[in-house]
Motif scaffolding. Structure first.
Motif, PDB file in Angstrom:
ATOM      1  N   HIS A 220      -5.052 -19.396  35.988  1.00 36.09           N
ATOM      2  CA  HIS A 220      -3.792 -18.936  35.365  1.00 36.09           C
ATOM      3  C   HIS A 220      -3.278 -19.801  34.203  1.00 36.09           C
ATOM      4  O   HIS A 220      -2.739 -19.267  33.247  1.00 36.09           O
ATOM      5  CB  HIS A 220      -2.701 -18.699  36.431  1.00 36.09           C
TER       6      HIS A 220
ATOM      7  N   ALA B  99      -1.665 -14.018  32.381  1.00 33.68           N
ATOM      8  CA  ALA B  99      -1.080 -14.601  33.586  1.00 33.68           C
ATOM      9  C   ALA B  99       0.347 -14.119  33.794  1.00 33.68           C
ATOM     10  O   ALA B  99       1.142 -14.030  32.848  1.00 33.68           O
ATOM     11  CB  ALA B  99      -1.107 -16.125  33.485  1.00 33.68           C
TER      12      ALA B  99
ATOM     13  N   CYS C  64       0.464 -14.948  39.728  1.00 29.54           N
ATOM     14  CA  CYS C  64      -0.805 -15.668  39.567  1.00 29.54           C
ATOM     15  C   CYS C  64      -0.634 -17.164  39.844  1.00 29.54           C
ATOM     16  O   CYS C  64      -1.562 -17.859  40.203  1.00 29.54           O
ATOM     17  CB  CYS C  64      -1.345 -15.494  38.158  1.00 29.54           C
ATOM     18  N   LYS C  65       0.610 -17.647  39.653  1.00 31.50           N
ATOM     19  CA  LYS C  65       0.861 -19.075  39.821  1.00 31.50           C
ATOM     20  C   LYS C  65       0.954 -19.488  41.274  1.00 31.50           C
ATOM     21  O   LYS C  65       0.777 -20.657  41.605  1.00 31.50           O
ATOM     22  CB  LYS C  65       2.159 -19.468  39.100  1.00 31.50           C
TER      23      LYS C  65
END
Lengths: 313, 316
Positions: A281, A287, A291-292
């Motif tokens: 990411h 992103a 995604c984090k």
């Protein structure tokens, strides 16, 4: 028939700088006669994955999961049983043949060892086999060359001798770790041709570890793309080149000379300090917030085409 | 190979000439007067000025430095090491009489050192951080730190005086050899053992060891066939240098054990300022140093095929 099946493989080791998470939850399958390419940047855990199959990693390494070879879990075998697998059933062709061959033993001695060990041949008979296999990998005047030392061979010949060493006992599976690294382009082409010939004519399967997509395209049936410690995309070779799905694969292919030579943003993360969520990411142009935090699962998006990305959820 | 040896021997001659010049100058400029010491020892009272003058005349010690130096160089290049001031015998004869005993001691010490240090060093490397490794580290530290003369005295005290197993000094059968050989060999054993361990550990990290394991070879074969020769290279280098140290160390050990070698003869020579004896001894030790290093270089070609001294296929 499935020859090798890797399930949930985790390889971690401790260093002074912290725990290195080299391989995380990797699943891979290699069929009989298949050549699978494992591609990725330097330091993404490809070689560690190869070495873990033969259990050649140092003792402080923690390996979890299953590596089923012909149904047997290699991780559960004892040292003696494992020695019967190494070189006989599964052989490895190492990168950098100059350091991977013993400088003080002749080529003949080094290649004859697997014959003596696994086929119980006398030194004299083993040497005949060595000459035959060196002829197969096109080493000129092999009966004289067997008495030479690795430093007397040229780079290309050393790599071919290394391949001969791996092929010696006709293993069912060859792990080839960057077999063309550091060779001149013309020599590289010769080695690729040789490997192609050797694998298409036999039932031997191969795991080709490389960062060179050109080599992979020549030799592989299927490709698994590795990004620090995990597989992010898996597809057959034509599909992958035509229709790459994962942003990393797209970036990787886009950086090829024939495809625009566009560099990817950022650097591959260190295996000691991997990002949370999707490992890609921080570099990904698509992103989003989730995604984090969350690691995407592998999803099938086409026939035998898998990708680990929320874009295809 | 023959060409290489010939070239090395020629260099050795130059080295020997240099050594002889330096040894001559050192002894010449060192304080002390051989005439006084030797005449006092002979007649038992202080020599008169005339006697000293006569001694100097007789042995050609009155000439200027360069004349004496040239004379000495002329002599040694003609195979003459001069005559001892004390015994009036040619120095070469005195050496030849005593050298076999010293050689016997040095060879025995080296034999002990090799026999113990190499297997133990390898074992320590194979079982890194085990009790055996730590134990061998402790013993090695002890062995290097212990001065020869102190170790010799302890061994005499324990094995000769207390246990009465070996004679405490003298020269004869193997029972006389054991204690002095252990005394002389301990330092070498300790340092070679540590070096062998370090070298083997380094070799075991190499890629070709992994290749050997990947073939399915037993660990024993990996160590002895693939590791040993590679690990031996630095050990052999140091061994060659130690030969000279053994001869020098023999001086002390021979004095403790009353061993009739050149060492004891040299110590007596130094006390008496017996110039030809001191100079001759330095020269002979230097010769052994040069020869043992040549032997090491020849051994290299056997251990490491990458080192080639002959011009072959246009490569050096």
């Amino acid at each position: 028939m499935t020859l090798l099946s890797i399930q949930n493989l985790k390889v971690h080791f401790h260093t002074e700088d912290g725990a290195v998470r080299a391989v995380n939850d990797v699943d891979l399958v290699i069929e009989e006669g298949e050549t699978l390419g494992l591609i990725g940047e330097t330091g993404c855990g490809k070689t560690v994955l190869g070495l873990s199959i033969l259990r050649l990693l140092s003792e402080n390494t923690k390996v979890e999961g299953k590596i089923l070879y012909k149904g047997k879990d290699l991780l559960k075998l004892n040292e003696g049983e494992m020695r019967k697998i190494r070189g006989k059933e599964i052989a490895m062709i190492f990168q950098n043949p100059l350091t991977s061959m013993n400088p003080v033993l002749t080529i003949g001695t080094q290649i004859s060892e697997p014959f003596e060990l696994h086929q119980g041949l006398k030194k004299k008979d083993a040497i005949q086999k060595v000459i035959a296999i060196l002829k197969l990998v096109r080493i000129p005047s092999p009966s004289e060359r067997i008495n030479e030392y690795p430093h007397e061979f040229s780079g290309g010949m050393r790599q071919r001798a290394m391949i001969a060493m791996g092929l010696a006992c006709e293993p069912s599976l060859i792990l080839a770790d960057e077999p063309t690294k550091g060779l001149d382009v013309t020599i590289q082409a010769q080695v690729v041709d040789l490997m192609k010939e050797l694998t298409t004519n036999s039932k031997t399967s191969m795991l080709l570890i490389t960062h060179d997509l050109g080599v992979a395209a020549e030799l592989c049936d299927n490709i698994a793309v590795m990004y620090p410690g995990e597989i992010v995309e898996y597809a057959d070779i034509k599909e992958l080149f035509k229709n790459p799905k994962h942003p990393y694969t797209q970036g990787f292919l886009g950086s090829l000379p024939g495809r625009g030579l566009k560099p990817m943003n950022g650097m591959s993360p260190s295996l000691i300090d991997l990002p949370e969520g999707c490992k890609f990411h921080p570099r990904c142009p698509f992103a989003r917030e989730r995604c984090k935090n969350k690691r995407p699962e592998m999803v099938e998006i086409g026939k035998k085409h898998f990708v680990r990305c929320f874009l295809y959820d | 190979m023959i060409k290489f040896i010939a070239r090395r021997l020629m260099i050795a001659v130059v080295v020997m000439l240099g050594v002889s010049l330096i040894s001559f100058s050192l002894v010449f400029f060192a304080p002390g007067n051989p005439a006084e010491v030797i005449i006092r020892a002979e007649i038992g009272e202080e020599p008169t000025l005339e006697e000293i003058e006569f001694f100097f005349q007789e042995h050609g010690l009155k000439a200027p430095f360069f004349t004496q130096c040239a004379q000495w160089l002329y002599m040694i290049t003609h195979g003459d090491l001069g005559t001892s001031f004390r015994t009036e015998e040619p120095v070469l004869v005195e050496f030849i009489d005593r050298f076999p005993a010293t050689l016997e001691l040095a060879v025995a010490a080296m034999f002990i050192a090799i026999l113990i240090s190499i297997p133990l060093g390898i074992l320590a490397a194979m079982k890194q951080n085990s009790v055996l490794d730590h134990g061998s580290r402790f013993v090695a530290l002890w062995g290097v730190s212990m001065p020869n003369f102190w170790l010799g005295l302890l061994l005499i005290l324990f094995f000769s005086v207390r246990l009465d197993l070996f004679p405490c000094f003298g020269y004869g059968g193997i029972e006389y050899l054991i204690l002095p050989a252990i005394t002389l060999g301990t330092g070498m054993t300790a340092s070679l053992m540590r070096l062998m361990r370090a070298s083997m550990l380094e070799v075991l990290r190499q890629d070709y060891i992994r290749t050997a394991r990947a073939k399915g070879l037993m660990e024993r074969v990996v160590i002895w066939k693939h590791g040993f020769k590679n690990a031996l290279i630095p050990v052999v280098t140091v061994m060659g240098m130690q030969v000279g140290h053994l001869l020098a160390g023999a001086v002390i050990v021979e004095t403790i054990f009353a061993w009739p070698g050149v060492g004891k003869f040299l110590v007596d020579g130094i006390y008496a300022r017996d110039y030809p004896v001191i100079q001759g001894f330095i020269l002979i030790i230097a010769l052994f140093f040069v020869l043992s290093n040549l032997a090491v270089d020849i051994l290299y070609t056997y251990l490491d095929p990458r080192i080639r001294y002959d011009v072959k296929k246009g490569m050096k």
